[in-house]
Design a protein around this motif. Structure first.
Motif, short mmCIF file in Angstrom:
data_model
loop_
_atom_site.label_atom_id
_atom_site.label_comp_id
_atom_site.label_asym_id
_atom_site.label_seq_id
_atom_site.Cartn_x
_atom_site.Cartn_y
_atom_site.Cartn_z
N ASP A 6 0.81 -1.22 0.00
CA ASP A 6 0.00 0.00 0.00
C ASP A 6 0.84 1.26 0.00
OD1 ASP A 6 -2.49 -1.07 -0.21
OD2 ASP A 6 -2.96 -0.96 1.93
N VAL A 7 1.85 1.34 0.86
CA VAL A 7 2.64 2.58 1.01
C VAL A 7 3.32 2.96 -0.30
CG1 VAL A 7 4.55 3.67 2.23
CG2 VAL A 7 2.88 2.31 3.50
N PRO A 8 4.08 2.05 -0.95
CA PRO A 8 4.71 2.45 -2.22
C PRO A 8 3.69 2.79 -3.31
CG PRO A 8 5.58 0.34 -1.45
CD PRO A 8 4.48 0.73 -0.53
N ARG A 9 2.58 2.07 -3.34
CA ARG A 9 1.55 2.33 -4.35
C ARG A 9 0.95 3.72 -4.16
NH1 ARG A 9 -3.74 2.20 -4.19
NH2 ARG A 9 -3.79 1.21 -2.14
N LEU A 10 0.66 4.08 -2.91
CA LEU A 10 0.09 5.39 -2.63
C LEU A 10 1.09 6.50 -2.94
CD1 LEU A 10 -1.79 4.51 0.67
CD2 LEU A 10 -2.84 5.11 -1.51
N LYS A 11 2.36 6.30 -2.59
CA LYS A 11 3.38 7.30 -2.90
C LYS A 11 3.50 7.51 -4.41
CE LYS A 11 6.34 6.80 1.16
NZ LYS A 11 7.67 6.42 1.64
N GLU A 12 3.44 6.42 -5.15
CA GLU A 12 3.53 6.50 -6.61
C GLU A 12 2.33 7.26 -7.18
OE1 GLU A 12 3.29 3.44 -10.36
OE2 GLU A 12 4.30 2.74 -8.55
N GLU A 13 1.15 7.01 -6.66
CA GLU A 13 -0.04 7.69 -7.14
C GLU A 13 0.01 9.19 -6.83
OE1 GLU A 13 -3.38 8.20 -9.24
OE2 GLU A 13 -2.32 6.29 -9.07
N ILE A 14 0.53 9.54 -5.66
CA ILE A 14 0.69 10.96 -5.31
C ILE A 14 1.64 11.64 -6.29
CG2 ILE A 14 1.64 12.54 -3.58
CD1 ILE A 14 0.51 10.60 -1.43
N GLU A 15 2.74 10.97 -6.62
CA GLU A 15 3.70 11.53 -7.57
C GLU A 15 3.07 11.71 -8.95
OE1 GLU A 15 6.72 12.96 -7.31
OE2 GLU A 15 6.24 12.77 -5.19
N LYS A 16 2.25 10.76 -9.38
CA LYS A 16 1.57 10.88 -10.67
C LYS A 16 0.68 12.11 -10.70
CE LYS A 16 1.35 6.01 -11.99
NZ LYS A 16 0.44 4.86 -12.23
N GLN A 17 -0.05 12.34 -9.61
CA GLN A 17 -0.94 13.50 -9.55
C GLN A 17 -0.15 14.80 -9.57
OE1 GLN A 17 -4.30 13.41 -9.83
NE2 GLN A 17 -4.08 11.20 -10.06
N LYS A 18 0.99 14.82 -8.87
CA LYS A 18 1.84 16.02 -8.87
C LYS A 18 2.40 16.28 -10.26
CE LYS A 18 3.16 15.95 -4.00
NZ LYS A 18 4.28 15.82 -3.05
N GLN A 19 2.77 15.22 -10.97
CA GLN A 19 3.27 15.38 -12.33
C GLN A 19 2.18 15.90 -13.26
OE1 GLN A 19 4.89 11.58 -13.41
NE2 GLN A 19 6.74 11.84 -12.18
N LEU A 20 0.96 15.41 -13.06
CA LEU A 20 -0.17 15.86 -13.86
C LEU A 20 -0.39 17.37 -13.67
CD1 LEU A 20 -2.65 15.21 -15.66
CD2 LEU A 20 -3.91 14.80 -13.55
N ILE A 21 -0.33 17.82 -12.42
CA ILE A 21 -0.49 19.25 -12.13
C ILE A 21 0.61 20.05 -12.82
CG2 ILE A 21 -0.39 21.00 -10.31
CD1 ILE A 21 -1.80 18.94 -8.48
N ALA A 22 1.84 19.55 -12.72
CA ALA A 22 2.97 20.26 -13.35
C ALA A 22 2.80 20.35 -14.87
CB ALA A 22 4.28 19.56 -13.00
N GLU A 23 2.33 19.27 -15.48
CA GLU A 23 2.12 19.27 -16.94
C GLU A 23 1.04 20.28 -17.33
OE1 GLU A 23 1.34 15.36 -18.47
OE2 GLU A 23 3.10 14.53 -17.47
N ILE A 24 -0.03 20.31 -16.58
CA ILE A 24 -1.13 21.23 -16.89
C ILE A 24 -0.66 22.67 -16.75
CG2 ILE A 24 -3.40 22.05 -16.16
CD1 ILE A 24 -4.01 19.13 -15.34
N GLU A 25 0.09 22.94 -15.68
CA GLU A 25 0.56 24.32 -15.45
C GLU A 25 1.59 24.74 -16.50
OE1 GLU A 25 1.83 24.12 -11.37
OE2 GLU A 25 -0.15 24.76 -10.65
N LYS A 26 2.35 23.79 -17.02
CA LYS A 26 3.38 24.08 -18.01
C LYS A 26 2.77 24.40 -19.37
CE LYS A 26 6.33 20.83 -18.40
NZ LYS A 26 7.30 19.77 -18.73
#
Length: 58
Positions: free
Chosen positions: A37-57
């Motif tokens: 669970d912990v690594p999966r959740l961390k990975e999903e959080i990173e994906k969401q942060k990357q999505l935000i960065a892509e949208i803002e860029k």
């Protein structure tokens, strides 16, 4: 360049997902029922942060 309405909504949804995932991550760390669970959740959080960065860029 500013963000349009759709982009702002996408960022807002991603931020809410991050908040929810961070709560789940804290709970998973406190009570580790499933060790994956912990690594999966961390990975999903990173994906969401990357999505935000892509949208803002764009």
């Amino acid at each position: 360049m500013g963000l349009n309405k759709k982009q702002k909504k996408q960022i807002d949804v991603a931020k809410k997902k991050i908040q929810n995932l961070q709560q789940l991550l804290a709970a998973a760390k406190a009570q580790p029922d499933d060790p994956e669970d912990v690594p999966r959740l961390k990975e999903e959080i990173e994906k969401q942060k990357q999505l935000i960065a892509e949208i803002e860029k764009s």
